[in-house]
Scaffold this motif. Sequence first.
Motif, short mmCIF file in Angstrom:
data_model
loop_
_atom_site.label_atom_id
_atom_site.label_comp_id
_atom_site.label_asym_id
_atom_site.label_seq_id
_atom_site.Cartn_x
_atom_site.Cartn_y
_atom_site.Cartn_z
N ARG A 122 0.87 -1.19 0.00
CA ARG A 122 0.00 0.00 0.00
C ARG A 122 0.90 1.23 0.00
NH1 ARG A 122 -4.24 -2.02 4.71
NH2 ARG A 122 -5.71 -3.07 3.30
N LYS A 123 0.65 2.13 -0.95
CA LYS A 123 1.48 3.33 -1.09
C LYS A 123 1.68 3.98 0.28
CE LYS A 123 1.70 7.30 -4.27
NZ LYS A 123 0.98 7.88 -5.41
N VAL A 124 2.95 4.19 0.63
CA VAL A 124 3.29 4.62 1.97
C VAL A 124 3.27 6.15 2.08
CG1 VAL A 124 5.26 4.71 3.55
CG2 VAL A 124 4.64 2.55 2.49
N ILE A 167 9.07 7.05 -4.31
CA ILE A 167 10.45 7.13 -4.82
C ILE A 167 11.16 8.41 -4.34
CG2 ILE A 167 10.03 8.37 -7.01
CD1 ILE A 167 11.95 6.42 -8.38
N ARG A 168 10.39 9.42 -3.93
CA ARG A 168 11.02 10.68 -3.49
C ARG A 168 11.73 10.53 -2.15
NH1 ARG A 168 10.27 15.34 -6.25
NH2 ARG A 168 8.71 15.25 -7.89
N PHE A 169 11.46 9.44 -1.46
CA PHE A 169 12.01 9.24 -0.11
C PHE A 169 13.12 8.18 -0.21
CE2 PHE A 169 7.85 10.95 -0.08
CZ PHE A 169 7.92 11.96 0.87
N THR A 193 4.41 18.40 -14.97
CA THR A 193 5.22 19.37 -14.23
C THR A 193 6.43 18.69 -13.61
OG1 THR A 193 3.28 20.71 -13.72
CG2 THR A 193 5.22 21.05 -12.34
N THR A 194 6.16 17.65 -12.82
CA THR A 194 7.27 17.02 -12.08
C THR A 194 7.97 15.94 -12.90
OG1 THR A 194 5.77 15.42 -11.07
CG2 THR A 194 6.17 17.48 -9.86
N GLY A 195 7.30 15.44 -13.95
CA GLY A 195 7.93 14.40 -14.77
C GLY A 195 9.24 14.86 -15.38
#
Length: 288
Positions: A122-124, A167-169, A193-195
């Motif tokens: 589950r997405k954290v 993935i940002r963490f 935008t963030t891609g």
Amino acid sequence: MASSFSTNVKPCKLALIQLAVTADKNANLTNARTHVLEAASHGANLIVLPECFNSPYGTNFFPEYAEHLKDGPSVKALSTMAKDANAYLIGGSIPERDPTDDKVYNTCTVYNPQGELIATHRKVHLFDIDVPGKIRFQESETLTAGNKLTHVDTEFGKVGVGICYDIRFPEPAMIAARQGCFIMVYPGAFNMTTGPLHWELLQRARAVDNQIYVAACSPARDLSAGYHAWGHSTVVGPAGNVIETMDEKQGIIYADLDLTKMTEFRQSIPLYNQRRFDLYADVSKATP
Ligand SMILES: NC(=O)CCC(=O)C(=O)O
């Protein structure tokens, strides 16, 4: 300390399937099946689908498309796909409703080649951002965050799973690498935008920090949808090198993953043995 990676495992052919996602759940499942079987016919034995591949990506859609893992149509279809493909399947993510608390999660389900459900993630970290004039998205309006990291044992080695914003963490990828995962797989749907800013950079960062493979699998871009996915599904090697990538359209990319090469690279730049955890064992305790 020696690296905990084992190299005496079978070689692995990875496939990332960048699917075109529509508002029709059954059509999405059928499309997924066609592409999973195509990837298997090209020899893929570890196959990945994108984040939210069975539903449009939007907070209003998550509760509407959510299903129970026990008897939902997506889990049944994914299990059959894995079995018919005779491959491990990292089933992107689907909106999951937990029957015990009625909460909705963004959940990745993982299957072995026998079609058995062997892991769920589950997405954290929920995707809650507000970039003025560009993009505001608040997954927490309708989703609840998961509470565990996910490492899956396969015959090719241990696979770490995260979903998109995870993935940002850096910490989960580092823990996965230290616990022996040879790859982090992120079904993900970055945006326009963030891609361009961060999609590839983050994959290369997680790979080079930890000297592991990183794979991120996006939906194809649909400019008629409310959310425009960046696409560009990508596989990065343990040296931080892009092995394979693509544009924004529907398609499949493949990569042969070689743990021997990965171990050789780790020996040549032996970060694993050089870390100074005596100086930074617990970053959560750092204060200004
Ligand atoms: N689906 C997501 O979590 C999107 C994450 C994203 O776009 C980002 O910039 O991070």
